[in-house]
Motif scaffolding. Structure first.
Motif, PDB file in Angstrom:
ATOM      1  N   ALA A  97      18.179  22.641  26.225  1.00 24.01           N
ATOM      2  CA  ALA A  97      19.175  22.256  25.219  1.00 24.01           C
ATOM      3  C   ALA A  97      19.089  23.181  24.016  1.00 24.01           C
ATOM      4  CB  ALA A  97      18.949  20.807  24.776  1.00 24.01           C
ATOM      5  N   LYS A 122      22.896  24.094  29.114  1.00 27.20           N
ATOM      6  CA  LYS A 122      23.744  23.027  29.665  1.00 27.20           C
ATOM      7  C   LYS A 122      23.931  21.897  28.656  1.00 27.20           C
ATOM      8  CE  LYS A 122      25.744  21.429  33.508  1.00 27.20           C
ATOM      9  NZ  LYS A 122      26.794  22.167  34.230  1.00 27.20           N
ATOM     10  N   LYS A 123      22.943  21.734  27.763  1.00 29.39           N
ATOM     11  CA  LYS A 123      22.952  20.627  26.817  1.00 29.39           C
ATOM     12  C   LYS A 123      23.141  21.186  25.400  1.00 29.39           C
ATOM     13  CE  LYS A 123      20.041  17.486  29.514  1.00 29.39           C
ATOM     14  NZ  LYS A 123      20.232  18.092  30.829  1.00 29.39           N
ATOM     15  N   PHE A 162      20.109  13.508  26.116  1.00 33.39           N
ATOM     16  CA  PHE A 162      19.774  14.720  26.857  1.00 33.39           C
ATOM     17  C   PHE A 162      18.654  14.510  27.870  1.00 33.39           C
ATOM     18  CE2 PHE A 162      21.180  17.782  23.227  1.00 33.39           C
ATOM     19  CZ  PHE A 162      22.496  17.628  23.604  1.00 33.39           C
ATOM     20  N   LYS A 177      26.808  18.878  28.847  1.00 30.85           N
ATOM     21  CA  LYS A 177      26.322  17.636  28.253  1.00 30.85           C
ATOM     22  C   LYS A 177      26.293  17.872  26.748  1.00 30.85           C
ATOM     23  CE  LYS A 177      23.030  14.003  29.534  1.00 30.85           C
ATOM     24  NZ  LYS A 177      24.055  13.147  30.114  1.00 30.85           N
ATOM     25  N   GLU A 202      19.826  22.897  33.318  1.00 29.08           N
ATOM     26  CA  GLU A 202      19.999  21.448  33.237  1.00 29.08           C
ATOM     27  C   GLU A 202      18.941  20.808  32.342  1.00 29.08           C
ATOM     28  OE1 GLU A 202      22.245  19.462  34.632  1.00 29.08           O
ATOM     29  OE2 GLU A 202      23.322  20.877  35.917  1.00 29.08           O
TER      30      GLU A 202
END
Length: 376
Positions: free
Chosen positions: A267, A290-291, A372, A318, A264
């Motif tokens: 990125a 996740k990003k 983000f 995301k 989470e």
């Protein structure tokens, strides 16, 4: 209209000396006023003054000469060294270009002080009246500077060669634990002030507390032993490059720096082939990334990426994707946008009236980072 009236007046002069003098005076006046290229509303007039057999302008708007139908070829005020031609662009466009002399020599526009660097050096910059620069890309003396490491080589067994990386940490990082982290491909360009200016953007966003403390890992595709050898064409979007990140680079970074190991808070970011790569990383290992930051994605290079995205179960990613509308990978981006929509993703998508250029990508970084890692 005012400029064209002035040009028309000069063209009607019968005395060649007066005509040449008037043309030179007009050019000098425009240059001193910062009006080359001359812009008004959606009109841009490219202007060059000098001795040449032919003059043209090539840039983002015609894929640097690749699209002959949109080449800007100059008209000459007969008997003078004044060359010009008119194009229509969106009123908020910003584009890179060069002057092409005699169908051979490509030069910076000598009348235009604005330049934007590319990976191949500087280009001249057309700024339409509605375009606004992004202050986040500037370095300010009163903003606390983060720490940027030296380039460090990591020997990769997965790739069979060494890879350089450098790490940015925000000011005061010694007192912060479990920071966010963003891995950045083409890191040598993203981190350079004249290209991506991402270090400045991070400093400024940390200073205004618009983002939570975030570490950036800049990964360099240039061979550490040969500055002329760029490996990005084989690395980006390849399984081997993903294994290098997941099994070699990330463990080293997480062992050495005070960053979160949670997907989470992790990125991946890239532009062009790097945008393809970010998508490949995210949808190959949704448990890790996740990003996903995707700029000007060159999905055409590995078209299997579309099927990977369609068939991968990736709950609630995301994603922030950006692309230019002029000479950029817009068909690729719009097709992927449709796939994201069909999958029901809540994502950010940005089209700008610019080209495939660091001038566009650098000004989007603040929005991507805030999306983000913005403070809730």
């Amino acid at each position: 209209a005012e400029l064209q009236d002035e040009i028309n007046r000069i063209e009607l002069l019968q005395d060649l000396n007066k005509k040449a003098t008037a043309a030179e005076q007009l050019y000098t006046k425009l240059m001193r006023a910062g009006r080359i290229p001359y812009t008004q509303d959606s009109t841009a007039v490219f202007i060059y003054f000098g001795v040449a057999k032919s003059v043209a302008w090539n840039g983002d708007f015609n894929r640097w000469g690749e699209n002959r139908s949109t080449t800007v070829s100059a008209k000459n005020i007969e008997g003078t060294h004044f060359w010009y031609d008119t194009k229509i662009f969106p009123a908020d466009a910003r584009l890179d270009y060069k002057v092409t002399l005699n169908n051979a020599e490509w030069i910076l526009d000598p009348g235009n002080p604005y330049q934007q660097w590319s990976g191949f050096g500087p280009n001249s910059e057309l700024r339409m009246p509605g375009w606004q620069p992004d202050a986040h890309t500037n370095a300010y003396p009163d903003v606390a500077k983060g720490s940027m490491s030296e380039w460090t080589a990591i020997n990769s067994g997965k790739l069979g060669y060494a890879v350089n990386y450098a790490v940015y940490q925000p000011a005061g990082f010694d007192e912060i634990s479990n920071m966010n982290v963003i891995y950045v491909t083409d890191g040598q360009e993203y981190s350079a002030d004249e290209l991506g200016a991402m270090v400045n953007v991070l400093d400024n966003l940390h200073n205004t507390e618009e983002i939570e403390p975030t570490v950036a890992v800049f990964v360099n595709p240039i061979d550490p032993g040969d500055g002329e050898s760029n490996r990005r064409m084989t690395e980006m979007g390849s399984p081997e490059y993903l294994l290098f990140f997941t099994e070699e680079l990330i463990p080293v970074i997480e062992n050495k720096y005070s960053i979160s190991g949670d997907s989470e808070n992790r990125a991946i970011l890239g532009t062009s082939l790097g945008g393809l790569n970010a998508t490949f990383f995210g949808f190959s290992r949704p448990d890790l990334f996740k990003k996903i930051g995707i700029q000007a994605p060159a999905f055409w290079y590995r078209k299997e990426i579309y099927n990977l995205v369609k068939t991968t179960e990736f709950p609630d990613p995301k994603i922030f994707m950006t692309v230019g509308t002029i000479g950029d990978n817009i068909k690729d981006a719009r097709l992927m946008k449709t796939i994201f929509e069909e999958k029901g993703y809540d994502f950010e998508y940005l089209e700008v009236n610019e080209g495939h250029s660091w001038g566009a990508w650098r000004t989007q970084l603040d929005e991507i980072l805030i999306y983000f890692f913005g403070k809730r």
